[in-house]
Design a protein around this motif. Structure first.
Motif, PDB file in Angstrom:
ATOM      1  N   PHE A 109      56.734  -2.101  11.063  1.00 41.65           N
ATOM      2  CA  PHE A 109      57.609  -3.067  10.391  1.00 41.65           C
ATOM      3  C   PHE A 109      57.531  -4.437  11.060  1.00 41.65           C
ATOM      4  N   ALA A 154      65.940  -6.214  12.102  1.00 38.15           N
ATOM      5  CA  ALA A 154      65.314  -7.343  11.420  1.00 38.15           C
ATOM      6  C   ALA A 154      66.048  -8.641  11.711  1.00 38.15           C
ATOM      7  N   ASP A 201      70.586   0.288  10.892  1.00 36.25           N
ATOM      8  CA  ASP A 201      69.742   0.037  12.076  1.00 36.25           C
ATOM      9  C   ASP A 201      68.609  -0.932  11.784  1.00 36.25           C
ATOM     10  N   LEU A 202      67.873  -0.681  10.704  1.00 37.11           N
ATOM     11  CA  LEU A 202      66.697  -1.498  10.407  1.00 37.11           C
ATOM     12  C   LEU A 202      67.099  -2.932  10.061  1.00 37.11           C
ATOM     13  N   ILE A 220      61.223   5.219  11.571  1.00 34.32           N
ATOM     14  CA  ILE A 220      62.244   4.821  10.596  1.00 34.32           C
ATOM     15  C   ILE A 220      62.526   6.024   9.710  1.00 34.32           C
ATOM     16  N   ILE A 250      67.375  -4.778   3.093  1.00 35.32           N
ATOM     17  CA  ILE A 250      66.784  -3.915   4.112  1.00 35.32           C
ATOM     18  C   ILE A 250      67.766  -2.808   4.456  1.00 35.32           C
ATOM     19  N   PRO A 298      62.828   2.978   4.376  1.00 30.79           N
ATOM     20  CA  PRO A 298      61.990   4.110   4.777  1.00 30.79           C
ATOM     21  C   PRO A 298      61.237   4.669   3.575  1.00 30.79           C
ATOM     22  N   GLY A 326      67.668   1.363   6.632  1.00 28.49           N
ATOM     23  CA  GLY A 326      66.904   2.434   7.252  1.00 28.49           C
ATOM     24  C   GLY A 326      67.460   2.764   8.626  1.00 28.49           C
ATOM     25  N   GLU A 327      67.353   4.014   9.022  1.00 32.13           N
ATOM     26  CA  GLU A 327      67.818   4.459  10.336  1.00 32.13           C
ATOM     27  C   GLU A 327      66.655   4.480  11.318  1.00 32.13           C
ATOM     28  N   ILE A 328      66.895   4.033  12.538  1.00 27.99           N
ATOM     29  CA  ILE A 328      65.865   3.980  13.577  1.00 27.99           C
ATOM     30  C   ILE A 328      66.145   5.061  14.615  1.00 27.99           C
ATOM     31  N   LEU A 357      58.872   1.512  13.402  1.00 28.00           N
ATOM     32  CA  LEU A 357      59.455   0.200  13.654  1.00 28.00           C
ATOM     33  C   LEU A 357      58.382  -0.792  14.093  1.00 28.00           C
TER      34      LEU A 357
END
Length: 458
Positions: free
Chosen positions: A446, A373, A368-369, A400, A390, A424, A392-394, A443
């Protein structure tokens, strides 16, 4: 008294009290058939009223020896099988037409035969001459593999009973024809009956069996879902015809971990195993480009890096286009909604294109992240550093969340020369390698840290 449902859909298992041409539950056509009830009619006793034999019971503490395995000598194939081929196991392999299923299995048959197994390859789609021609192209014509071209299931089982091979490959199950079923080859009844006969024969005789299955336009295995429940292992052979990479993915495995993958490269001499997929997927990356992000993922037990590419452009139509290759389109819509709602970044009036380079398909939410991005980088025309990974889960709230095997992802990135990562927050128990880590919780934070502060307006 209400009438008991005795009509069952062979695709989804839904029951009904009357026959219809279309299943109301799954929408499939011509899949409903009548099933006989367990209790017979005319006043006879049900099964519960009859005495049978006592079943021997055991406890959970009982331990049996691990089933013996035979390795093919192809590390990627052995990895997906869970360490090698198990005797009397039934394996179902599915994939798009022309993706390389027959090529892979012919190469596997030759490897197993060279390792001492007696292998029989039965083709129902090609003649023996066509299979021999492929074997010559792959340089396998001298391999001790027995070959036949036949679709009659009775003749096939009689031949196997006489030959007693260690491994039989059926290409494909949709072409098999059982004379006990009054329907055409490829129908639901024929596929179900043929698969049941072959798997039952495999278990009784101790012969390992590999069945090739066709897939539908949605990518699922064609035929009744009960076939997937019959077999021990279900493998999908994935990939884009325009790319040289092929992914063999285990979605079910009673003898090993599911979701394990093997990576192959299609060449003029057949399929070649890829021992370091991360390096190969990233080999064509050049200078930093807007919309390009490296994602540190995990497929099965293997950490693997790949490039996620995004392109954002003004839409010439009132309805902007959302095109995705290698990722879930529904999850892309969720990420776009979170970016607009939580970060004030609008994509209205913009076409969005997302692609996972190399033809690989990503299924884990840890991407997801990286996707977010890539989308922001493409929209803002701002390239991210080339030495950064990169993951990470959103969540829908814009936070995150942590992902599994963060340490293994970072170690794989460091091994390939990456020096920084955006991820994360790590738990206190995690031992991170010597890298520049930017740990994010929200997020919005970020976006502000990487692309500059936003004014909060859409």
């Amino acid at each position: 008294m209400a009438k008991e449902p005795n009509f069952i859909c062979s695709d989804c298992g839904a029951s009904s009290t009357k026959w219809s041409g279309r299943c109301d539950a799954c929408g499939a056509w011509n899949t409903i058939s009548e099933q006989k009830p367990l209790a017979t009619s005319h006043g006879s006793k049900s099964l519960s009223g009859r005495r049978g034999q006592t079943i021997a019971l055991t406890d959970l503490a009982a331990q049996e020896a691990e089933p013996p395995r035979t390795e093919a000598g192809v590390a990627e194939l052995d990895r997906v099988l869970g360490g090698g081929l198990v005797k009397a196991s039934a394996i179902l392999v599915g994939g798009d037409p022309g993706i390389g299923k027959s090529t892979l299995l012919l190469q596997a048959a030759a490897r197993f035969a060279r390792n001492g197994l007696k292998v029989v390859y039965i083709s129902g789609e090609e003649s023996a001459a066509q299979v021999q021609m492929r074997a010559r192209r792959l340089g396998l014509e001298k391999s001790p593999v027995k070959l036949a071209s036949e679709t009659n299931l009775r003749d096939i089982l009689t031949t196997l009973e006489a030959e007693q091979p260690d491994l039989v490959i059926i290409d494909s199950i949709q072409t098999m024809w059982a004379d006990t079923v009054d329907s055409a080859p490829g129908s639901v009844s024929q596929v179900r009956a043929s698969a049941h006969e072959i798997v039952t024969f495999s278990k009784k005789s101790g012969i390992a069996t590999i069945l090739v299955g066709h897939v539908t336009k949605e990518g699922a295995l064609a035929g009744p879902r009960v076939v997937e429940h019959m077999v021990d292992t279900v493998l999908y052979f994935e990939g884009e015809r325009g790319h040289q990479f092929r992914i063999l993915r285990a979605v079910k495995n009673r003898f090993g971990p599911a979701s394990e993958i093997g990576v192959f490269e299609m060449t003029g001499k057949g399929l070649v195993e890829v021992k370091n997929p991360s390096a190969l997927f990233l080999s064509e990356r050049g200078k930093p480009t807007p919309g390009s992000v490296v994602f540190a993922g995990v497929e099965g037990s293997r950490p693997m890096l790949c490039e996620i590419q995004a392109l954002v452009a003004p839409s010439p139509t009132p309805q902007p286009r959302r095109s995705v290759v290698g990722w879930d389109g529904g999850r892309l819509g969720m990420i776009l909604a979170v970016l607009e709602s939580r970060c004030g970044i609008a994509f209205a009036g913009l076409d969005v294109y997302l692609n996972v380079a190399g033809g690989i398909r990503i299924t884990e939410p840890a991407a997801d992240l990286a996707v977010a991005a890539a989308l922001i980088s493409a929209r803002e025309d701002a390239a991210l550093p080339s030495d950064c990974v990169i993951f990470g889960e959103i969540s829908l709230s814009g936070s995150i969340r942590q992902v599994v095997q963060a340490e293994n992802r970072l170690k794989e990135a460091q091994k390939l020369g990456f020096t920084s990562a955006i991820l994360p927050h790590l738990s206190k128990r995690a031992a991170a390698p010597e890298m520049d880590l930017k740990q994010m919780q929200e997020l919005s934070g970020f976006v502000n840290d990487i692309f500059g502060p936003r004014d909060g307006t859409v």
